[in-house]
Motif scaffolding. Structure first.
Motif, PDB file in Angstrom:
ATOM      1  N   LEU A  64      -4.067   0.892   1.653  1.00 47.67           N
ATOM      2  CA  LEU A  64      -3.345   0.047   2.247  1.00 47.67           C
ATOM      3  C   LEU A  64      -1.629   0.249   1.719  1.00 47.67           C
ATOM      4  O   LEU A  64      -1.428   0.092   0.546  1.00 47.67           O
ATOM      5  N   LEU A  65      -0.497   0.652   2.377  1.00 48.71           N
ATOM      6  CA  LEU A  65       0.767   0.830   2.157  1.00 48.71           C
ATOM      7  C   LEU A  65       1.652   0.039   2.606  1.00 48.71           C
ATOM      8  O   LEU A  65       1.373  -0.695   3.681  1.00 48.71           O
ATOM      9  N   ASP A  66       2.677  -0.396   2.075  1.00 47.56           N
ATOM     10  CA  ASP A  66       3.776  -1.357   2.682  1.00 47.56           C
ATOM     11  C   ASP A  66       4.379  -0.514   3.832  1.00 47.56           C
ATOM     12  O   ASP A  66       4.465  -1.252   4.812  1.00 47.56           O
ATOM     13  N   GLU A  67       4.593   0.481   3.830  1.00 45.77           N
ATOM     14  CA  GLU A  67       5.216   1.356   4.774  1.00 45.77           C
ATOM     15  C   GLU A  67       5.199   2.899   4.468  1.00 45.77           C
ATOM     16  O   GLU A  67       4.757   3.013   3.370  1.00 45.77           O
ATOM     17  N   TRP A  68       5.370   3.681   5.412  1.00 43.23           N
ATOM     18  CA  TRP A  68       5.203   5.185   5.218  1.00 43.23           C
ATOM     19  C   TRP A  68       6.131   5.631   4.065  1.00 43.23           C
ATOM     20  O   TRP A  68       5.920   6.660   3.415  1.00 43.23           O
ATOM     21  N   SER A  69       7.316   4.818   3.954  1.00 44.56           N
ATOM     22  CA  SER A  69       8.379   5.444   3.039  1.00 44.56           C
ATOM     23  C   SER A  69       7.928   5.385   1.579  1.00 44.56           C
ATOM     24  O   SER A  69       8.163   5.886   0.689  1.00 44.56           O
ATOM     25  N   ARG A  70       6.796   4.173   1.365  1.00 40.67           N
ATOM     26  CA  ARG A  70       6.416   4.206  -0.006  1.00 40.67           C
ATOM     27  C   ARG A  70       5.346   5.068  -0.318  1.00 40.67           C
ATOM     28  O   ARG A  70       5.019   5.083  -1.273  1.00 40.67           O
ATOM     29  N   PHE A  71       4.757   5.799   0.550  1.00 45.69           N
ATOM     30  CA  PHE A  71       3.791   6.721   0.235  1.00 45.69           C
ATOM     31  C   PHE A  71       4.314   8.176  -0.028  1.00 45.69           C
ATOM     32  O   PHE A  71       3.914   8.770  -1.119  1.00 45.69           O
ATOM     33  N   SER A  72       5.307   8.441   0.906  1.00 40.77           N
ATOM     34  CA  SER A  72       6.012   9.953   0.512  1.00 40.77           C
ATOM     35  C   SER A  72       7.335  10.049   1.110  1.00 40.77           C
ATOM     36  O   SER A  72       7.780   9.353   1.960  1.00 40.77           O
ATOM     37  N   ARG A  73       8.169  10.698   0.296  1.00 42.07           N
ATOM     38  CA  ARG A  73       9.416  11.181   0.788  1.00 42.07           C
ATOM     39  C   ARG A  73       9.541  12.733   0.451  1.00 42.07           C
ATOM     40  O   ARG A  73      10.669  13.037   0.570  1.00 42.07           O
TER      41      ARG A  73
END
Length: 276
Positions: A64-73
């Motif tokens: 579970l991620l807050d949003e995709w930007s929290r997963f990878s940049r």
């Protein structure tokens, strides 16, 4: 982020695991979360080391991620590869903002949404990185061209100084300057680095933090901290000198000549070179 996760789980009748992986202060743009001590790397390794699914049941575990930007940049193709790796291990991925679940049988719309959002995060980070580099290079160039009047590059400085931003001037911290002078004197008098550290600890002389008010400082003096202060490179700041660097093939490489008088000089030339 924790509140978002709890709200999501309550809404979808899921149990929020007490297993958490985090990368506070790590750059997703530089891929620091995928290094050996990164949180995302730790999660992927843990799943790979659990092939039977005892800890992470396949098809029943959701990252579970807050949003995709929290997963990878990272660039989208690299980010997509990491997503594919995780999903192929039997772990579904979901973000709290869209609530779309990415799994092996996800539809093309869900996949495209994830790719577009990760690409947006990458482009935003790339734009900021380019801007910061440009500002930094302009500061460096101004300093090289006019070292006496240019703004100081940063408030970071040797730990016996602090920057007075109103005066654009580094100010010595008297008790720390006296400690640095004592270290040089003791070394010139014949004490080794370990002996100096032992002496400072015995006398109860306070160690230095990263800055004037920093709470981050070692509990005691060690040989390594003495070595740093009297070293040929870092120690030159006791002469008031600054050497600028830039990265070449991942290595710090000197830029231009040494800038003299950037810091207040606290050790005489003769004492510095005698120590060397």
């Amino acid at each position: 982020q924790k509140n978002s996760a709890m709200t999501f789980c309550e809404k979808h009748f899921l149990v929020l695991s007490n297993i958490k992986y985090s990368d506070f202060g790590r750059s997703g743009f530089k891929g620091e979360h995928l290094k050996a001590d990164g949180g995302l790397r730790a999660f992927i390794d843990a799943v790979e080391n659990d092939p039977e699914g005892h800890k992470f049941p396949k098809g029943r575990t959701l990252l579970l991620l807050d949003e995709w930007s929290r997963f990878s940049r990272l660039p989208p193709m690299q980010a997509q590869g990491i997503v594919s790796q995780i999903v192929s291990l039997g772990i579904d991925i979901c973000t709290c903002d869209t609530e779309d679940i990415l799994s092996n049988d996800a539809d093309i719309g869900t996949m495209l949404t994830a790719i577009i959002k990760m690409n947006s995060a990458y482009e935003e980070s790339a734009r900021k990185s380019k801007h910061i580099k440009s500002v930094w290079m302009n500061k460096k160039q101004a300093l090289l061209e006019n070292p006496d009047n240019a703004r100081k590059l940063t408030s970071r400085c040797p730990s016996w100084l602090y920057l007075d931003k109103t005066k654009n001037e580094f100010i010595p911290i008297p008790e720390r300057v006296e400690t640095v002078k004592l270290i040089y004197k003791l070394y010139i008098d014949g004490l080794g680095k370990t002996a100096i550290a032992r002496y400072l600890n015995k006398e109860g002389i306070e160690t230095f933090g990263d800055s004037k008010k920093s709470a981050r400082k070692a509990a005691m003096w060690r040989e390594s901290s003495i070595n740093k202060i009297i070293s040929e490179n870092y120690g030159r700041s006791t002469l008031g000198e600054l050497q600028l660097y830039h990265m070449v093939d991942g290595k710090r490489t000197p830029t231009g000549d040494v800038i003299k008088g950037y810091y207040p000089q606290i050790i005489s030339d003769s004492d510095f070179y005698q120590v060397q």
